[in-house]
Design a protein around this motif. Sequence first.
Motif, mmCIF file in Angstrom:
data_model
loop_
_atom_site.group_PDB
_atom_site.id
_atom_site.type_symbol
_atom_site.label_atom_id
_atom_site.label_comp_id
_atom_site.label_asym_id
_atom_site.label_seq_id
_atom_site.Cartn_x
_atom_site.Cartn_y
_atom_site.Cartn_z
ATOM 1 N N PHE A 196 41.873 49.229 45.633
ATOM 2 C CA PHE A 196 40.869 48.519 45.218
ATOM 3 C C PHE A 196 39.724 48.686 46.121
ATOM 4 C CE2 PHE A 196 44.455 44.952 44.080
ATOM 5 C CZ PHE A 196 44.387 45.648 43.026
ATOM 6 N N PRO B 222 46.272 49.149 45.002
ATOM 7 C CA PRO B 222 46.375 47.863 45.724
ATOM 8 C C PRO B 222 45.533 48.608 46.718
ATOM 9 C CG PRO B 222 48.417 47.415 45.729
ATOM 10 C CD PRO B 222 48.133 48.099 44.278
ATOM 11 N N ASP C 226 42.535 43.897 40.832
ATOM 12 C CA ASP C 226 43.816 43.580 40.375
ATOM 13 C C ASP C 226 43.641 43.594 38.437
ATOM 14 O OD1 ASP C 226 42.990 41.272 40.726
ATOM 15 O OD2 ASP C 226 45.000 40.776 41.311
ATOM 16 N N THR D 218 41.321 41.780 45.517
ATOM 17 C CA THR D 218 41.639 40.907 44.073
ATOM 18 C C THR D 218 40.939 39.536 43.280
ATOM 19 O OG1 THR D 218 43.022 39.483 45.207
ATOM 20 C CG2 THR D 218 43.759 41.788 44.690
#
Length: 284
Positions: A254, A251, A239, A258
């Motif tokens: 990813f 997201p 993030d 995070t």
Amino acid sequence: MKIDGRDGSDNIEDRRSVNRSGGKKLGGLTGVIVVGLIAYVTSGGDMGAVLQAVLSNATSPAQTSAAQPSRQEGQYTKLVSVVLKDTEDVWSQDLAKYGVKYHKPKLVMYRGSTRSGCGTAQSSMGPFYCPADKKIYVDLGFFDELKRNFGANGDFAEAYVIAHEVGHHVQDELGILPKVHKMQSRVSKTEANRLSVKIELQADCFAGVWARLDENKNHILERGDIDEALNAASQIGDDTLQKHAQGYAVPDSFTHGTSKQRTEWFYRGFNSGDIKACNTFKVL
């Protein structure tokens, strides 16, 4: 981190005087890419390109590393060697408790680019573990970039990077990586990314386990070391990196987790000192 007067590893392959390239691109390697600087194509775009945008100015990272070696390179070399030796000792002893013989990985130091069993290694990709040849690849100029562009200062931030990559080798030794790679080949890109996050967070947790066990045995830590590792983990969360590069996060794209997840899993490993606390596949 206390490194003065301490032994280093013999499993270092120094290719810094050689600049070789060619072969297939490393972007095909999934699930074992390090700490944020990656060449993994996700549903949100090429994260290698995203990070290149963060790191690049007029000169590419590969050119900078090859033409202007860091003034601190001698210190980096010593640190990498000592950390690798400590991981060898810790994991050989810890995995033996589970009946697993630890095969020590080679660590390749290079500058600019070199060949790996997974294709061409380039400095812009950052450190990574290649399961095809069981080697860790590190362009030492990455540590300068870590400080300059992400504010991740301190020798234990660098130690965390190495320990994270060794964590991927531990996953390989335990048979986790090949199983996950097979799973990724059967699912959607979004689900493959989620599996990659679990792999990366587990490597963060393993890095924390190493730090705890090494501290228990060798008393390696100095004031602020754990904060340095936690800061490094935070600075290279998906993030945070995406927001720096493009102003927003995606997201579903990813692949590493995070910033909050990365720090939490490192700390979970450090607090427990037990690989059984690192089952990201059960928790996430």
